[in-house]
Write a protein that holds these residues in place. Sequence first.
Motif: not given
Length: 468
Positions: A271-277, A308-315
């Motif tokens: 899961l990629d949360l992008g940038g924009g910092f 949501f009862d899911v494992d944390v993906p690689r971020l």
Amino acid sequence: MRAHEAGALHADIGHKAPPWLRAPRDPNDLVTSLWSHTAKKNGEGALEVGGVDVRDLVAEHGSPAFVLDEDDFRSRARAFKHAFKDFDVYYAGKAFISTTVVRWVMEEGLNLDICSGGELAVALRAGADPKRLGFHGNNKSESELARALDAGIGRIIVDSQYEISRLIELAGERNVVAPVMIRVTAGVEAHTHEYIATAHEDQKFGFSITSGAAFEAVARVNEAPELELLGLHSHIGSQIFDSSGFEIAAKRVIALHARVSEELGVDMPDLDLGGGFGIAYTTQDDPSDPAQLATEMGKIVEHECRAFDVDVPRLSIEPGRAIVGPAMCTVYTVGTVKEVELDAGAARTYVSVDGGMSDNIRAALYDADYSCTLANRYSGTEPTLARVVGKHCESGDIVVKAEFLPADVQPGDLIAVPGTGAYCRSMASNYNHVPRPPVIAVKDGRTRVVVRRETEDDLLALDMGVDE
């Protein structure tokens, strides 16, 4: 706010200082939060970066020039790598890319985002590991996708059904499996200029979560044996100072992630949360540091995954501006100084420099604010409100809309503008046939040309109208 189509001169910015800009007690002082870590004024009042006096730099390399602080760039890259130790950190090459910068990125343990065939060519020439590259873009050509597959790129972020079709065909022809992430729009509009807020629905990037297009794209990629579904990618905008926008986006993206797991039986690994910092261009900006961002974003994702009862993906995240932006400044030479009388007895000081919108389009394009300082000497005069403008044939050719400079600023002085590492050289043009400035890296009192100055011969080499 949208900049006036005729340029920033016509925007409602008045002849007085904006509310956030305060007259300094000493106009020679640096606002250190706006500059790279090694920047300082020496005993003669001249700016030094990386141990290099900018007067010597200009004498050797000319002006204008982009000055890139290698130690600062590397320290910011390491700060993101350390703070986001549980994430994959991709440097966003669109901010500024060169073979030298790609090598720095690789040496500091970061990955690299690219978004064109040209950026891919730079990365490969620099010797970057293709597995550490991610390829963005809403309209990648077949030749770009083919080159990415031939290079063995680590991930391709798909942006349309047409692109999925192209990848299926190209990967099939090569008997390879293309690693794919799905760019999604979460319906979140970052608190920023409307042209750089990229996660709301009415824009060119990605598949809409709300409409169901994102789920359809995921299902199609999952069914294609030529494609490997890695996960979802979300980017909510640029120059963002807090994590609130990420929180809303993460909730919607992880909801889709959970739906894919439940309905398709697929646990996407990434899961990629992008940038924009954001960074500080002026004293009105107050960006978060990497450690704070990492803590807040990690908590947001963990909370939503539990819900949501899911494992944390690689971020993964994609800082670009936040690494290179403060690491670079631009040094100009003053050509003219003009006092212009305005209404009601007011006046404005125009300081014209030897660059402008061809090396920094952001003021005209985004109505962006910048700061600056007198860079070649100490002045004992009082501060005066000035506007720094370029040499181009446009009234909107403004570099710094409002800043307090010493009242005796004069032709031949050097003016330095901080925070120009992100997008200034990348978005530079040859408007009015002005050659683009060089990028000069500085470290330990030495200079090194990273990107050479363009010449008139470079410009004329493209003009095929006259046979020599």
